[in-house]
Design an enzyme around this catalytic site. Structure first.
Site, PDB file in Angstrom:
ATOM      1  CG  HIS A  67      45.360  32.821  37.074  1.00 28.37           C
ATOM      2  ND1 HIS A  67      44.617  32.878  36.099  1.00 28.37           N
ATOM      3  CD2 HIS A  67      46.518  32.294  36.798  1.00 28.37           C
ATOM      4  CE1 HIS A  67      45.331  32.620  34.927  1.00 28.37           C
ATOM      5  NE2 HIS A  67      46.589  32.316  35.442  1.00 28.37           N
ATOM      6  N   PRO A  68      42.664  35.494  39.771  1.00 35.12           N
ATOM      7  CG  PRO A  68      41.022  36.757  38.720  1.00 35.12           C
ATOM      8  CD  PRO A  68      42.420  36.201  38.565  1.00 35.12           C
ATOM      9  CD  GLU A  87      41.870  34.261  30.210  1.00 38.50           C
ATOM     10  OE1 GLU A  87      42.895  34.384  29.534  1.00 38.50           O
ATOM     11  OE2 GLU A  87      42.157  34.166  31.430  1.00 38.50           O
ATOM     12  CB  ILE A 120      38.352  26.038  35.817  1.00 40.64           C
ATOM     13  CG1 ILE A 120      37.591  25.081  34.840  1.00 40.64           C
ATOM     14  CG2 ILE A 120      37.771  27.288  36.045  1.00 40.64           C
ATOM     15  CD1 ILE A 120      36.414  24.358  35.265  1.00 40.64           C
ATOM     16  CB  ALA A 122      36.658  30.500  33.241  1.00 42.22           C
TER      17      ALA A 122
END
Length: 169
Positions: A67-68, A87, A120, A122
């Site tokens: 995940h970035p 997302e 999170i 998003a």
């Protein structure tokens, strides 16, 4: 053939790659794949939910590795990068320069405290909402934050799995 039938019939190597794009924790993908064949979409999602809830913290960290940072555009042309961009699309298009700068600062503060990216769910959230959540969560202790991160990873994995099943329809 519907999405569940197609999911059940994917060759093992192809399924493994698809599940790693959904969630980069190999233990999660292995647990989901091991229960094939599934009778329904709900059964696939229930198994995926249970597998996510059963991940150890090291497994969750593996999942986070793909995940970035929130607010940063995922690079590459992989399915996982495309999902990440989708997302975060609402958040990327909302907020002003000050909010973006504050989110970058919050990301760094969070990483300094917890040692991993701020994760999170998003989808549908604005930058302002994400920033507020980041600021709130920086105040958490390690145990509480691990619980929250595992839950956010689970929600993301379930959304992506639904998208995978839709794509296989």
């Amino acid at each position: 053939m519907d999405g569940v039938e197609a999911f059940n019939s994917l060759p093992a190597g192809k399924l493994e790659a698809e599940l790693l794009a959904v969630c980069a924790a190999p233990a999660w993908g292995s647990a989901v794949a091991a229960l094939r064949p599934y009778r329904s979409r709900d059964a696939v999602l229930a198994a995926a939910d249970a597998a996510a809830r059963g991940l150890s913290w090291p497994d969750v960290l593996q999942g986070l590795s793909a995940h970035p940072r929130i607010g940063e555009r995922a690079q590459g042309d992989s399915q996982e990068a495309a999902w990440s961009r989708r997302e975060q699309s609402t958040a990327a298009s909302s907020g002003d320069d000050d909010t973006r700068a504050a989110l970058i600062a919050a990301n760094h503060a969070y990483e300094d405290k917890f040692g991993h990216v701020f994760l999170i769910f998003a989808s549908g959230r604005t930058q302002e909402e994400i920033l507020a959540a980041a600021r709130e969560r920086i105040g958490n202790n390690e145990a509480l934050e691990r619980e929250i991160v595992a839950g956010e990873l689970r929600k993301i994995a379930l959304l992506r799995l639904e998208r995978l099943l839709d794509a296989l329809d």
